[in-house]
Scaffold this motif. Sequence first.
Motif, PDB file in Angstrom:
ATOM      1  N   GLN A 116      -4.298  -3.580  14.770  1.00 16.96           N
ATOM      2  CA  GLN A 116      -3.534  -4.081  13.616  1.00 16.96           C
ATOM      3  C   GLN A 116      -3.329  -2.950  12.600  1.00 16.96           C
ATOM      4  OE1 GLN A 116      -5.285  -7.564  11.617  1.00 16.96           O
ATOM      5  NE2 GLN A 116      -3.933  -7.327   9.864  1.00 16.96           N
ATOM      6  N   ILE A 117      -4.370  -2.174  12.366  1.00 16.01           N
ATOM      7  CA  ILE A 117      -4.280  -1.067  11.400  1.00 16.01           C
ATOM      8  C   ILE A 117      -3.421   0.070  11.970  1.00 16.01           C
ATOM      9  CG2 ILE A 117      -5.632   0.606  10.065  1.00 16.01           C
ATOM     10  CD1 ILE A 117      -8.012  -1.386  10.395  1.00 16.01           C
ATOM     11  N   LEU A 122     -10.070   4.291   1.303  1.00 14.34           N
ATOM     12  CA  LEU A 122     -10.132   3.100   2.177  1.00 14.34           C
ATOM     13  C   LEU A 122      -9.103   3.186   3.292  1.00 14.34           C
ATOM     14  CD1 LEU A 122     -10.430  -0.637   1.164  1.00 14.34           C
ATOM     15  CD2 LEU A 122      -9.013   0.102   3.053  1.00 14.34           C
ATOM     16  N   ASN A 123      -7.827   3.272   2.902  1.00 12.61           N
ATOM     17  CA  ASN A 123      -6.795   3.231   3.925  1.00 12.61           C
ATOM     18  C   ASN A 123      -6.823   4.486   4.800  1.00 12.61           C
ATOM     19  OD1 ASN A 123      -5.167   1.607   1.388  1.00 12.61           O
ATOM     20  ND2 ASN A 123      -5.336   0.577   3.332  1.00 12.61           N
ATOM     21  N   ILE A 134      -9.597  -6.945   2.625  1.00  9.36           N
ATOM     22  CA  ILE A 134      -9.395  -6.788   4.071  1.00  9.36           C
ATOM     23  C   ILE A 134      -9.101  -8.162   4.673  1.00  9.36           C
ATOM     24  CG2 ILE A 134     -10.505  -6.158   6.233  1.00  9.36           C
ATOM     25  CD1 ILE A 134     -11.975  -3.930   4.652  1.00  9.36           C
ATOM     26  N   HIS A 190     -11.909  -7.429  12.580  1.00 11.68           N
ATOM     27  CA  HIS A 190     -10.658  -6.792  12.155  1.00 11.68           C
ATOM     28  C   HIS A 190     -10.213  -5.832  13.250  1.00 11.68           C
ATOM     29  CE1 HIS A 190      -8.425  -4.518   8.703  1.00 11.68           C
ATOM     30  NE2 HIS A 190      -7.619  -5.239   9.425  1.00 11.68           N
ATOM     31  N   VAL A 234      -3.757  -3.168  -4.676  1.00  9.89           N
ATOM     32  CA  VAL A 234      -4.299  -4.410  -4.122  1.00  9.89           C
ATOM     33  C   VAL A 234      -5.339  -4.064  -3.070  1.00  9.89           C
ATOM     34  CG1 VAL A 234      -2.211  -5.776  -4.492  1.00  9.89           C
ATOM     35  CG2 VAL A 234      -2.467  -4.497  -2.367  1.00  9.89           C
ATOM     36  N   ASP A 235      -6.413  -4.823  -3.025  1.00  5.62           N
ATOM     37  CA  ASP A 235      -7.421  -4.541  -2.012  1.00  5.62           C
ATOM     38  C   ASP A 235      -8.161  -5.793  -1.568  1.00  5.62           C
ATOM     39  OD1 ASP A 235      -9.168  -3.356  -0.282  1.00  5.62           O
ATOM     40  OD2 ASP A 235     -10.379  -2.346  -1.810  1.00  5.62           O
ATOM     41  N   ASN A 264       0.806  -1.220   0.000  1.00  8.08           N
ATOM     42  CA  ASN A 264       0.000   0.000   0.000  1.00  8.08           C
ATOM     43  C   ASN A 264       0.840   1.270   0.000  1.00  8.08           C
ATOM     44  OD1 ASN A 264      -2.643  -1.120   0.078  1.00  8.08           O
ATOM     45  ND2 ASN A 264      -2.350  -1.620   2.246  1.00  8.08           N
ATOM     46  N   LYS A 314       2.503   4.829   7.097  1.00  8.22           N
ATOM     47  CA  LYS A 314       1.223   4.803   6.389  1.00  8.22           C
ATOM     48  C   LYS A 314       0.613   6.187   6.193  1.00  8.22           C
ATOM     49  CE  LYS A 314      -0.070   0.214   8.229  1.00  8.22           C
ATOM     50  NZ  LYS A 314      -0.945  -0.522   9.170  1.00  8.22           N
ATOM     51  N   LYS A 347      -7.899   4.354  -3.516  1.00  9.05           N
ATOM     52  CA  LYS A 347      -7.898   3.318  -2.467  1.00  9.05           C
ATOM     53  C   LYS A 347      -7.095   3.784  -1.247  1.00  9.05           C
ATOM     54  CE  LYS A 347      -6.593  -0.729  -0.489  1.00  9.05           C
ATOM     55  NZ  LYS A 347      -5.369  -1.271   0.069  1.00  9.05           N
TER      56      LYS A 347
HETATM   57  C1  CS2 Z   1      -5.167  -1.624   6.582  1.00  9.77           C
HETATM   58  C2  CS2 Z   1      -4.934  -2.401   5.292  1.00  9.77           C
HETATM   59  O1  CS2 Z   1      -3.722  -2.576   8.170  1.00  9.77           O
HETATM   60  C3  CS2 Z   1      -3.935  -1.589   7.472  1.00  9.77           C
HETATM   61  O2  CS2 Z   1      -3.222  -0.608   7.492  1.00  9.77           O
HETATM   62  O3  CS2 Z   1      -5.601  -0.344   6.283  1.00  9.77           O
HETATM   63  O4  CS2 Z   1      -4.235  -3.574   5.508  1.00  9.77           O
HETATM   64  C4  CS2 Z   1      -6.256  -2.701   4.563  1.00  9.77           C
HETATM   65  O5  CS2 Z   1      -7.026  -3.620   5.289  1.00  9.77           O
HETATM   66  C5  CS2 Z   1      -6.005  -3.229   3.177  1.00  9.77           C
HETATM   67  O6  CS2 Z   1      -5.203  -2.320   2.471  1.00  9.77           O
HETATM   68  C6  CS2 Z   1      -7.321  -3.462   2.440  1.00  9.77           C
HETATM   69  O7  CS2 Z   1      -7.068  -3.735   1.123  1.00  9.77           O
END
Ligand code: CS2
Length: 451
Positions: free
Chosen positions: A355-356, A281-282, A214, A351, A211-212, A173, A363, A277
């Motif tokens: 972890q994120i 998303l992230n 979860i 989730h 790539v995507d 990412n 990031k 993405k």
């Molecule tokens: C998440 C990603 O852990 C993280 O930082 O934001 O792993 C996320 O789940 C993936 O990029 C989804 O494709």
Amino acid sequence: MSRISAQNLPANAALPAYDRAAKRIGIVHFGLGAFTRAHQAWYTDRAMEAFGGDWLIAGISLRSPTVGEQLNPQDGLYTLAEKSGEGTKLRVVGSVAEVIVAPENLARIKALLCAPTTHIVTFTVTEKGYCRRADGGLDLALAAQGFYPLLADAFAARKAAGIGGLTLLSCDNLADNGHQLKRLMGEYLAAHHPDLVDWVGAHCTFPCSMVDRIVPATTDADRAEVEGLLGLRDEGVVMTEPFSQWVIEDNFAGPRPAWDAVGAQIVGDVAPYETAKLRMLNGAHSALAYCGLVGGYTYVHQAVGDPALRAMALRLMREEAAPTIPAPEGMDLAAYADALIERFDNPALNHRLIQIAMDGSQKIPQRWLATLAAHQAQGRSCPAILSAIAAWIKHLRGQNGPVDDPRATELSVAAQNAEPVSGLFGPNGLIESDWVPNSAEVALIMEGLAR
Ligand code: CS2
């Protein structure tokens, strides 16, 4: 309970319908964690099943023996469990041939990377695995422990033997992941193997990809659940959501699996997909992680179920990130935001926010700071991202427990300051970016910190 293996495949899970024993390794992958097993390995498995080809994957672990210990006694087989509110769907994936732990098996790794039948090297080494300095350049000392020397050796051997080049496909990412890998690899070669620079330029490609999917880290409870469903023990279980997306730049040095025939998009320019993405998303994920942890939540679906955090995530995606993104053709970014919220709502994934929250320093630039810089240039501010920055600072201050980040120590020191913003961002900050917080933005972060 016996371990899942090629000899005792269960009848109640979909199985790969190809002769694994007759296939050769065509892909070497660095960092065969849960994500790859739910994503690239799953695409490759279905591509081989439907369209053939010698595309088994050899995974390389640079340090930890765990994945090898999980998968090798199972002939590389593992179960992928797709989970949603409607239930769990299992597939046994057959594309992984073996896992090799680097320090002990350099000869095997070299043989694989130099084999004429190996055409592609894929990477999911996480953001920090690229060994970048804060200014984005290659940290040569760190790189010596990473994948760089192994690849340089392979290039030298392929060049000497007159074997073709490789496609080096980053699946992490990072913004412009392929271009970054190309530049960093180039810096490594310039320092240690200048004689290989031209050969790599002429024979290897570095496609960008988005790539995507979860993929939460697998827990013991997940392994027990799948054991109940299979009647066999699988140490390599991976849990994921039904959704997946893979967009790859059409820039291959040689042959590739029929990934596009099983759902991957091969396109001329990945950047619009990747930017959407990463920033939506992230970006929302990281904001939910820090704000959700500060709010006392454990999982993404809990955080996004909180009306205030849901509004924050929607605002971040729709009003802050989306206007900065040149939408990919045919893509409606408002609908994309709604679809993302629905994915975050998945009640079956569990989730973890923590972890994120890991590796924030690696990031945050591509997830938040590019958006902030774009709005600042237009004289607008981004209250959702700024509140997320305040939550990140609380995280760095230790509010959610120990900080898991390669730069944890220096970040935590900077976060303790009464005015922590300028030690983290801007010309004297630890995090390099184009975004230099102005006084109104600093005030909003400070307000968030006081809340
Ligand atoms: C998440 C990603 O852990 C993280 O930082 O934001 O792993 C996320 O789940 C993936 O990029 C989804 O494709």
